[in-house]
Write an enzyme that holds these catalytic residues in place. Structure first.
Site, PDB file in Angstrom:
ATOM      1  N   MET A 179       9.493   6.725   4.026  1.00  0.00           N
ATOM      2  CA  MET A 179       9.601   5.966   3.122  1.00  0.00           C
ATOM      3  C   MET A 179      11.113   5.867   3.041  1.00  0.00           C
ATOM      4  SD  MET A 179       7.037   7.810   0.335  1.00  0.00           S
ATOM      5  CE  MET A 179       7.478   6.387  -0.770  1.00  0.00           C
ATOM      6  N   HIS A 180      11.757   4.830   2.237  1.00  0.00           N
ATOM      7  CA  HIS A 180      12.924   4.519   1.933  1.00  0.00           C
ATOM      8  C   HIS A 180      13.811   4.064   2.755  1.00  0.00           C
ATOM      9  CE1 HIS A 180      11.464   7.405  -1.186  1.00  0.00           C
ATOM     10  NE2 HIS A 180      11.636   8.513  -0.582  1.00  0.00           N
ATOM     11  N   ASP A 221       4.410   7.406   3.733  1.00  0.00           N
ATOM     12  CA  ASP A 221       3.394   8.428   4.654  1.00  0.00           C
ATOM     13  C   ASP A 221       2.763   9.670   3.802  1.00  0.00           C
ATOM     14  OD1 ASP A 221       6.015   9.356   3.461  1.00  0.00           O
ATOM     15  OD2 ASP A 221       6.967  10.187   5.502  1.00  0.00           O
TER      16      ASP A 221
END
Length: 482
Positions: free
Chosen positions: A79-80, A235
């Site tokens: 992520m991110h 995830d």
């Protein structure tokens, strides 16, 4: 057949399942992380495509007939990450990853704007996407001026797979631009970083279709007809779908590169001051909370590298029988920490070293340090209104019975070990592909695996673990002031 693609920090995993959710085959291809400066962590998105081609190529050579029968593809990813795309869909710079902390000053500035916590339900962490874009604007203005779309890592894979700019709720909740309660982009928060909704991908739920596989790739992989690409999930939410952690009261602990204590929620329960992440789940009208530590097995791998011994050997030296905490305490802040400290600049430490300290004692301290960091997450989740009565363990670190006994004792809850099988993010992504392609009820698909074994807390060591945890808790403010 259904294909799950999980874009991890260290590699891409491709998994095939059939309509009974039996795993037919899986393959992985490795990825590297570039760290050009202290605190930086980047990857070239072209490498994600190469690794995906390699992983799916292995499946084609080993399970070609099954691959040809794929009707749905699900995506999962770390992520991110800030993947910046120009007007021609070309990548403008290497993707800035989740564990990159260069934008800590920008994160603090955005977090000081009360709208961010109010609308997203979360602290603006340095690892989130919005402060990364603020850093790019401040330090690479020419690149910022060319940004046509900001994509999360798995959604760049989707762009390659489908030609569409699409994301979903669970991953987008980690950007600091999503109104998490409304499950929609916030014009206010985007404007605060000089961006617009036009620069964001279209949003779908994780269980919905998020495009169709391009004909060129379908032909290359031997597929025919319309192959649906699901919205997918970040995830951790994908792992939750794989583990069946989708109903109120279900929880898992993940010992991967990072560490996660994840609890599913039927309602949106933000408490940003606790540094707990309150995100959308991959299912409609479902949310989750999680405490995140940045170095879990990464801490043991660092210790293995320093000592010139494999992580498996270090773990084996401890055996399976849990010991009382020793005199050495390890703080696992090798790249900063999220829950509960939100501190990108703090760094790890061994405290209590002596002449008699052995490698085994250091290994024990490393595992206990990660365990106590997870206990920090448990306390933060409790403060946010979530009660956890037991957890299921996943991730590479869960192979250590010693570590699981340590976690069970520190958290005071049983730790379930699932029956043999791979129930992680790639499996969850494949399940999402199944639901999107068939319209099946997600709750009937996202079932929990059977429990093979339960590791109970070692009651005889509860008091010594409590004492060691109190010592651990006292050390963060002590080293922060240095």
């Amino acid at each position: 057949m259904y294909l799950g693609l999980d874009l991890g920090t260290s590699g891409v995993k491709a998994m095939l399942i059939d309509d009974r959710q039996t795993v037919i085959g899986s393959a992985t291809a490795a990825l590297d992380v570039s760290r050009p400066h202290p605190g930086w962590s980047e990857q070239n998105p072209a490498d994600w495509i190469s690794a995906t081609l390699d992983a799916v190529g292995i499946l084609k050579s080993t399970h070609g007939q099954a691959l040809a029968a794929v009707r749905g593809i699900g995506l999962s990813g770390h992520m991110h990450g800030a993947t910046l795309i120009g007007a021609d869909d070309a990548v403008l710079r290497p993707c800035i990853l989740w564990n990159d902390t260069r934008s800590h000053a920008e994160a603090a500035k955005l977090d000081a704007d009360p709208r961010f916590r109010a609308l997203t339900g979360n602290i603006v962490f340095p690892g989130f996407t919005a402060p990364k874009l603020a850093w790019v604007k401040n330090n690479e203005p020419d690149i910022f001026g060319k940004v046509a779309k900001v994509l999360l890592p798995k959604d760049y894979l989707r762009l390659w797979l489908t030609g569409e700019h699409v994301s979903e709720m669970s991953d987008s909740a980690g950007t600091s631009w999503l109104d998490t309660g409304k499950r929609a982009w916030s014009d206010e928060l985007l404007a605060a970083t000089d961006l617009t909704k036009e620069q964001m991908p279209r949003l779908v739920e994780g269980t919905e279709a998020g495009g169709s596989l391009r004909g060129e790739l379908a032909s290359q992989w031997g597929m025919s007809g319309n192959v649906v690409v699901a919205g997918g999930a970040g995830d951790n939410a994908a792992s939750a779908c794989g583990m069946g952690t989708v109903r109120e009261g279900q929880a898992f602990v993940s010992l991967g590169t990072s560490g996660v204590l994840f609890a599913a929620n039927a309602a949106y329960l933000p408490k940003p001051e606790s540094a707990v992440h309150a995100f959308c789940h991959a299912l409609p009208d479902t949310w989750h909370q999680m405490g995140v530590i940045l170095s879990a097995t990464d801490a043991l791998n660092w210790h293995a590298k320093v000592t010139g011994t494999s992580a498996g050997e270090l773990s084996a030296e401890l055996g399976d029988e849990l010991q009382a905490p020793g005199g050495v305490t390890f703080l696992p802040y090798l790249s900063g920490e999220r829950t509960p400290h939100n501190d990108a600049r703090i760094r790890g430490a061994f405290i209590g070293l002596a002449h008699e300290t052995s490698r085994k004692a250091l290994t024990q301290a490393v595992m206990e340090g990660v365990t106590f960091a997870i206990r920090d997450s448990l306390e933060a989740l409790k403060s946010a209104g979530t009660s956890i009565e037991r957890v299921t363990a996943i991730g590479g670190g869960s192979r250590s019975r010693y570590w699981l006994a340590s976690i069970a004792t520190a958290l005071g809850v049983p730790v379930d070990i699932p029956a043999d099988g791979d129930f992680g993010a790639a499996f969850g992504a494949a399940r999402l592909g199944l639901v999107a392609a068939t319209g099946s009820d997600p709750l009937s698909v996202f079932t929990a695996p059977k429990t093979a074994e339960t590791v109970d807390p070692v009651s005889a060591l509860s008091s010594s673990y409590e004492e060691a945890y109190r010592r651990y808790r006292a050390l963060y403010p002590a080293i922060k002031s240095l």
